[in-house]
Design a protein around this motif. Structure first.
Motif, PDB file in Angstrom:
ATOM      1  N   ASN A 229     -27.158  -4.336 -26.055  1.00  0.00           N
ATOM      2  CA  ASN A 229     -28.516  -4.128 -25.812  1.00  0.00           C
ATOM      3  C   ASN A 229     -28.854  -4.688 -24.427  1.00  0.00           C
ATOM      4  O   ASN A 229     -28.546  -5.827 -23.810  1.00  0.00           O
ATOM      5  N   ILE A 230     -29.713  -3.847 -23.885  1.00  0.00           N
ATOM      6  CA  ILE A 230     -30.159  -3.753 -22.276  1.00  0.00           C
ATOM      7  C   ILE A 230     -31.387  -4.340 -22.117  1.00  0.00           C
ATOM      8  O   ILE A 230     -32.360  -3.946 -22.845  1.00  0.00           O
ATOM      9  N   ILE A 231     -31.641  -5.415 -21.747  1.00  0.00           N
ATOM     10  CA  ILE A 231     -32.998  -6.192 -21.616  1.00  0.00           C
ATOM     11  C   ILE A 231     -33.581  -6.269 -20.157  1.00  0.00           C
ATOM     12  O   ILE A 231     -32.864  -6.666 -19.307  1.00  0.00           O
TER      13      ILE A 231
ATOM     14  N   TYR B 277     -32.815  -9.500 -14.560  1.00  0.00           N
ATOM     15  CA  TYR B 277     -33.844 -10.027 -14.017  1.00  0.00           C
ATOM     16  C   TYR B 277     -33.727 -10.262 -12.587  1.00  0.00           C
ATOM     17  O   TYR B 277     -32.743 -10.574 -12.160  1.00  0.00           O
ATOM     18  N   HIS B 278     -34.771  -9.924 -11.982  1.00  0.00           N
ATOM     19  CA  HIS B 278     -34.597  -9.846 -10.300  1.00  0.00           C
ATOM     20  C   HIS B 278     -34.097 -11.440  -9.650  1.00  0.00           C
ATOM     21  O   HIS B 278     -33.358 -11.409  -8.856  1.00  0.00           O
ATOM     22  N   LYS B 279     -34.722 -12.458 -10.206  1.00  0.00           N
ATOM     23  CA  LYS B 279     -34.453 -13.440  -9.323  1.00  0.00           C
ATOM     24  C   LYS B 279     -33.401 -14.499 -10.299  1.00  0.00           C
ATOM     25  O   LYS B 279     -33.303 -14.234 -11.491  1.00  0.00           O
TER      26      LYS B 279
ATOM     27  N   ASP C  43     -25.256 -12.373 -22.789  1.00  0.00           N
ATOM     28  CA  ASP C  43     -23.955 -12.616 -22.612  1.00  0.00           C
ATOM     29  C   ASP C  43     -23.825 -12.465 -21.133  1.00  0.00           C
ATOM     30  O   ASP C  43     -22.783 -13.031 -20.633  1.00  0.00           O
ATOM     31  N   LEU C  44     -24.574 -11.695 -20.621  1.00  0.00           N
ATOM     32  CA  LEU C  44     -24.627 -11.208 -18.978  1.00  0.00           C
ATOM     33  C   LEU C  44     -25.875 -11.066 -18.469  1.00  0.00           C
ATOM     34  O   LEU C  44     -26.840 -10.233 -18.853  1.00  0.00           O
ATOM     35  N   MET C  45     -26.252 -11.925 -17.294  1.00  0.00           N
ATOM     36  CA  MET C  45     -27.459 -11.740 -16.666  1.00  0.00           C
ATOM     37  C   MET C  45     -27.044 -11.275 -15.279  1.00  0.00           C
ATOM     38  O   MET C  45     -26.166 -11.934 -14.836  1.00  0.00           O
ATOM     39  N   LEU C  46     -27.772 -10.388 -15.073  1.00  0.00           N
ATOM     40  CA  LEU C  46     -27.697  -9.605 -13.644  1.00  0.00           C
ATOM     41  C   LEU C  46     -29.103  -9.773 -12.633  1.00  0.00           C
ATOM     42  O   LEU C  46     -30.120  -9.546 -13.215  1.00  0.00           O
ATOM     43  N   ALA C  47     -28.713 -10.373 -11.564  1.00  0.00           N
ATOM     44  CA  ALA C  47     -29.980 -10.731 -10.608  1.00  0.00           C
ATOM     45  C   ALA C  47     -29.432 -10.455  -9.239  1.00  0.00           C
ATOM     46  O   ALA C  47     -28.738  -9.790  -8.926  1.00  0.00           O
TER      47      ALA C  47
ATOM     48  N   GLN D 201     -20.589 -18.930 -14.649  1.00  0.00           N
ATOM     49  CA  GLN D 201     -19.901 -18.786 -16.052  1.00  0.00           C
ATOM     50  C   GLN D 201     -20.457 -19.930 -16.894  1.00  0.00           C
ATOM     51  O   GLN D 201     -20.048 -21.339 -16.051  1.00  0.00           O
ATOM     52  N   ARG D 202     -21.057 -20.040 -17.849  1.00  0.00           N
ATOM     53  CA  ARG D 202     -21.248 -21.187 -18.884  1.00  0.00           C
ATOM     54  C   ARG D 202     -20.663 -20.672 -20.352  1.00  0.00           C
ATOM     55  O   ARG D 202     -21.282 -19.969 -21.111  1.00  0.00           O
ATOM     56  N   ASP D 203     -19.436 -21.057 -20.724  1.00  0.00           N
ATOM     57  CA  ASP D 203     -18.727 -20.686 -21.898  1.00  0.00           C
ATOM     58  C   ASP D 203     -18.727 -19.316 -21.900  1.00  0.00           C
ATOM     59  O   ASP D 203     -18.075 -18.780 -21.056  1.00  0.00           O
ATOM     60  N   ASN D 204     -19.516 -18.430 -22.723  1.00  0.00           N
ATOM     61  CA  ASN D 204     -19.271 -17.124 -22.741  1.00  0.00           C
ATOM     62  C   ASN D 204     -20.427 -16.355 -22.102  1.00  0.00           C
ATOM     63  O   ASN D 204     -20.613 -15.271 -22.371  1.00  0.00           O
ATOM     64  N   CYS D 205     -21.158 -17.229 -21.491  1.00  0.00           N
ATOM     65  CA  CYS D 205     -22.246 -16.491 -20.928  1.00  0.00           C
ATOM     66  C   CYS D 205     -22.138 -16.340 -19.360  1.00  0.00           C
ATOM     67  O   CYS D 205     -21.832 -17.368 -18.677  1.00  0.00           O
ATOM     68  N   HIS D 206     -22.442 -15.301 -18.915  1.00  0.00           N
ATOM     69  CA  HIS D 206     -21.992 -14.913 -17.143  1.00  0.00           C
ATOM     70  C   HIS D 206     -23.374 -14.756 -16.747  1.00  0.00           C
ATOM     71  O   HIS D 206     -24.270 -13.989 -17.133  1.00  0.00           O
ATOM     72  N   LEU D 207     -23.453 -14.811 -15.259  1.00  0.00           N
ATOM     73  CA  LEU D 207     -24.437 -14.416 -14.388  1.00  0.00           C
ATOM     74  C   LEU D 207     -23.840 -14.015 -13.292  1.00  0.00           C
ATOM     75  O   LEU D 207     -22.839 -14.689 -12.620  1.00  0.00           O
ATOM     76  N   TYR D 208     -24.460 -12.859 -12.655  1.00  0.00           N
ATOM     77  CA  TYR D 208     -23.875 -12.518 -11.362  1.00  0.00           C
ATOM     78  C   TYR D 208     -25.230 -12.143 -10.516  1.00  0.00           C
ATOM     79  O   TYR D 208     -26.107 -11.549 -10.966  1.00  0.00           O
TER      80      TYR D 208
END
Length: 328
Positions: A214-216, A246-248, A261-265, A292-299
């Motif tokens: 699912n791409i949001i 999400y941009h920011k 699961d993965l946020m890209l900014a 990374q927070r548990d199984n949630c990632h941000l790049y």
């Protein structure tokens, strides 16, 4: 102005002369920069943007070279500062043309096969040429992605049209995008038409499935609670692997709590020109890179392009190669 200080060193002139020169030139330069930056004419705007970048570098050089005055004559210090300034500007201009590959591998029990994606961010068509956009597209294509994610600020000028963005249509895979702050600053409907004309799907507070993923995409906003406010009203499903564009780098904790699961900014540019990164860190806790927070990632990408001056110092242009795989 740092330029006045540098000239006073080079000429071995007295401090009052530098102050007088600065008093005369500062208002003139300020008015020119204001007029040029508001101009839609790239021939007027480009020199002003480059001067802002070069002037920022010069300010740092002048500050760092000032202690040498205790040991050397002003003329020698001025020559050293001038040489360092020129070298840093040349290096910064070169660094702004080279796009580095950043590999990021993530595993998840929600995935049933391997995926490869590419993240582009902050290309800034308008500040950057059609040639640079094409270069970024060709480099991204060489990684054979199954989809491309653009995390905002694809363009930053109302003069950008379908032709400027035409290289994007050459991708042989789906391209998904969220809008950034610079899309909001221009004629947004016209910008979206030009973007979508080149086969880019703009996700505006909406989601789209890519196979079982699912791409949001959420529109950029000044409100730091934008992610927390929009996610509950967008179609999401935490049983599927979910990628948020999400941009920011705001709202990541809310995204984690909502099953992302993965946020890209992007947006931060890593500060783009040292030492601005220290100021950007004061605004964004998650400033640059992988979190990374548990199984949630941000790049948080430092950006594929540049905004304003075509210079990078202490940072780099980057595209992210994302390799997702099932957990062992």
């Amino acid at each position: 102005m740092p330029l006045a200080v540098l000239l006073s060193w080079l000429l071995n002139s007295h401090t009052p002369s530098a102050i007088l020169y600065s008093a005369i030139t500062t208002p003139v330069v300020t008015l020119w920069l204001r007029h040029a930056m508001q101009s839609v004419n790239g021939l007027h705007k480009w020199p002003a943007e480059q001067w802002i970048g070069a002037g920022t570098i010069l300010l740092s050089v002048v500050i760092l070279c000032s202690p040498l005055l205790y040991f050397l004559t002003p003329g020698i210090v001025g020559a050293i500062a001038l040489l360092i300034w020129i070298l840093l500007c040349v290096y910064g201009a070169f660094a702004a043309t080279r796009i580095h590959n950043k590999n990021l591998s993530i595993t998840s029990a929600k995935l049933n096969r391997q995926y490869r994606f590419v993240q582009l961010s902050d290309l800034h068509a308008g500040s950057r040429s059609n040639k640079f956009i094409r270069k970024a597209v060709e480099q991204a294509k060489s990684h054979q992605p199954e989809a491309v994610f653009i995390t905002g600020d694809l363009l930053d000028s109302s003069s950008v049209d379908q032709h400027t963005l035409q290289p994007l249509a050459e991708f042989e895979c789906p391209v998904y995008m969220c809008i950034g702050n610079h899309e909001r600053y221009v004629d947004l409907p016209a910008a979206i038409r030009s973007i979508e004309h080149n086969r880019v799907e703009v996700l505006r507070d909406s989601s789209q499935y890519f196979e079982s993923l699912n791409i949001i995409g959420i529109d950029d906003a000044d409100d730091r609670q934008q992610v927390a406010k929009q996610l509950p009203i967008i179609s999401t499903d935490s049983t599927h692997y979910q990628i948020l564009l999400y941009h920011k780098p705001d709202g990541w904790i809310h995204a984690c709590d909502h099953g992302i699961d993965l946020m890209l900014a992007g947006h931060t540019h890593g500060g783009q020109i040292w030492p601005f990164g220290y100021l950007v860190k004061l605004r964004f806790k998650e400033f640059l890179g992988h979190y990374q927070r548990d199984n949630c990632h941000l790049y948080v990408s430092p950006g594929t392009g540049t905004w304003g001056p075509t210079l990078r110092l202490g940072t780099r242009c980057e595209m992210t190669i994302l390799d997702l795989a099932p957990a062992a």
